[in-house]
Design a protein around this motif. Structure first.
Motif, PDB file in Angstrom:
ATOM      1  N   LYS A  52       0.612  -1.283  -0.157  1.00  0.00           N
ATOM      2  CA  LYS A  52      -0.073  -0.072  -0.010  1.00  0.00           C
ATOM      3  C   LYS A  52       0.828   1.366  -0.033  1.00  0.00           C
ATOM      4  O   LYS A  52       1.783   1.244   0.870  1.00  0.00           O
ATOM      5  CB  LYS A  52      -1.118  -0.034   1.224  1.00  0.00           C
ATOM      6  CG  LYS A  52      -1.677   1.151   1.211  1.00  0.00           C
ATOM      7  CD  LYS A  52      -2.942   1.175   2.534  1.00  0.00           C
ATOM      8  CE  LYS A  52      -3.800   2.226   2.667  1.00  0.00           C
ATOM      9  NZ  LYS A  52      -4.755   2.129   3.564  1.00  0.00           N
ATOM     10  N   SER A  77      -0.158   9.682  -0.143  1.00  0.00           N
ATOM     11  CA  SER A  77      -1.436   9.693  -0.855  1.00  0.00           C
ATOM     12  C   SER A  77      -1.440  10.553  -2.232  1.00  0.00           C
ATOM     13  O   SER A  77      -2.330  10.612  -2.910  1.00  0.00           O
ATOM     14  CB  SER A  77      -2.427  10.561   0.151  1.00  0.00           C
ATOM     15  OG  SER A  77      -2.090  11.716   0.349  1.00  0.00           O
ATOM     16  N   ASN A 128       7.270   4.214  -3.724  1.00  0.00           N
ATOM     17  CA  ASN A 128       7.153   3.103  -2.483  1.00  0.00           C
ATOM     18  C   ASN A 128       8.713   2.938  -2.149  1.00  0.00           C
ATOM     19  O   ASN A 128       8.975   2.867  -1.237  1.00  0.00           O
ATOM     20  CB  ASN A 128       6.187   2.244  -2.507  1.00  0.00           C
ATOM     21  CG  ASN A 128       4.962   2.680  -1.799  1.00  0.00           C
ATOM     22  OD1 ASN A 128       5.107   3.647  -1.299  1.00  0.00           O
ATOM     23  ND2 ASN A 128       4.196   1.606  -1.569  1.00  0.00           N
TER      24      ASN A 128
END
Length: 289
Positions: free
Chosen positions: A26, A30, A249
Motif C-alpha cells: 500500500k 496519498s 514506494n
C-alpha cells in the motif's frame, strides 16, 4: 503511514520465498506531492547523517543493491542518495568480469572497492552475481578457470555462500556495516518497464535482446535469489527485500533503511581535546593579528 524498515528485513534462518513475497505494498503517500516532500525529508536527513559519519570516521558503510533487470537499482541510488556529498561516497557498478578479474577468486574485484572508514560505498550488483547469474547459467563457471577438482557443481554454491558470510562477518568485526537491498520486481512490471524503454527514445539504450532472453529464466532466478538471501541474511549483514513494482514506494523504503543504518552508528563530531583547543587558540591569535 509510517515506514518500518524491519517489515522488509529477512531474519537469520528465515525463509524468503520470492514467489509469495509481495512486489507491491500500500502506498505510503496519498499523492505525488506528498511523496516528493517525504523523500526530500529523507534525503535531507541522510545528508546530515552522512556528514556526521564522515566527520567521525569510525565506521565504513557498504550498501549493496541487487535485483532483476529494470528493478530500479539505478533510480533508487540516484534519488535516495541525491543529497549525499560525493566526497564521502563512491558507487561501483559490477558488470561482466574482465580477464584480469577472472584470474582471481570471485570476491577479489569487489574487495578492491570496499569503502574506507567514514565513507559510504555503494555496489550496484556485487559479488552476489557469482551465486545468482552463475547459478542460473552454470556454464559461467567454466570461465572462472578454477581447477576442475575444485568445481563440484552440487556443493560450490553452498561453499560460496559460506565464503560470502565469512567475508561479511570479517568486515563487520573490522568496522564495516553492510546493508543489502534486493529490489523485488514482478515479471509483469518488468515487461511494462521494458516496453516503456522501447517506446521512449531517451531510454532505448537501456534495453537489449539479452534482457529479453533472461526473462526465459524468471522462475529459476526467483529460486536462486531466495536461496541466496536465506543463506546469507545474517544478524550483522541483513537482507531487505523491498517491493519494487511502485518506484516511489521502493525509494521511500530504501531511504528509510539507509537512514536507520546510519543512525544506528550513533556518529558524533570528534570532541575537541585540551591540546587541540590550545592549537585552535593559537590559530585564532595568528588570524587576528
Amino acid at each position: 503511514m509510517k515506514i518500518h524498515a524491519e517489515d522488509f528485513r529477512v531474519r537469520p534462518g528465515g525463509s524468503a520465498d520470492l514467489d509469495t513475497w509481495p512486489t507491491n505494498v500500500k502506498p505510503f503517500c496519498s499523492s505525488k506531492e506528498s511523496y516528493k516532500d517525504l523523500l526530500h525529508q529523507h534525503v535531507k536527513l541522510l545528508a546530515a547523517l552522512q556528514q556526521l559519519h564522515y566527520a567521525s570516521s569510525r565506521y565504513a558503510v557498504l550498501l549493496i543493491f541487487q535485483g532483476m533487470d529494470a528493478a530500479g537499482k539505478d533510480g533508487s541510488i540516484r534519488h535516495v542518495m541525491s543529497g549525499i556529498n560525493p566526497q564521502g561516497c563512491e558507487v561501483f557498478s559490477f558488470k561482466q568480469p574482465s580477464a584480469e578479474e577472472l584470474k582471481h577468486d570471485f570476491l577479489w574485484r569487489t574487495t578492491c572497492r570496499l569503502p574506507e572508514r567514514g565513507r559510504i560505498g555503494i555496489f550496484n550488483r556485487s559479488y552476489y552475481e557469482d551465486v545468482l547469474i552463475a547459478r542460473v547459467h552454470p556454464e559461467i563457471l567454466d570461465g572462472d578457470e578454477l581447477p576442475s577438482e575444485l568445481v563440484d557443481k552440487k556443493s560450490i554454491w553452498t561453499e560460496r555462500y559460506r565464503s560470502i558470510v565469512d567475508l561479511e562477518e570479517h568486515l563487520h568485526r573490522n568496522g564495516t556495516r553492510i546493508v543489502k537491498v534486493c529490489l523485488h520486481l514482478s515479471k509483469g512490471e518488468q515487461r511494462r518497464r521494458f516496453l516503456e524503454r522501447v517506446e521512449d527514445p531517451d531510454k532505448n539504450w537501456k534495453v537489449s535482446h539479452a534482457d529479453i532472453h533472461e526473462r526465459k529464466f524468471w522462475d529459476r532466478y526467483q529460486k536462486v535469489y531466495g536461496d541466496c538471501i536465506n543463506a546469507t541474511s545474517t544478524k550483522t549483514s541483513p537482507w531487505y527485500v523491498v517491493p519494487a513494482d511502485d518506484k516511489d514506494n521502493a525509494r521511500l523504503i530504501v531511504s528509510r533503511i539507509v537512514i536507520d543504518a546510519l543512525s544506528s552508528l550513533h556518529a558524533r563530531y570528534p570532541k575537541t581535546t585540551p591540546t587541540r583547543r590550545r592549537e585552535l587558540q593559537a590559530i585564532r591569535k595568528h588570524l587576528e593579528r
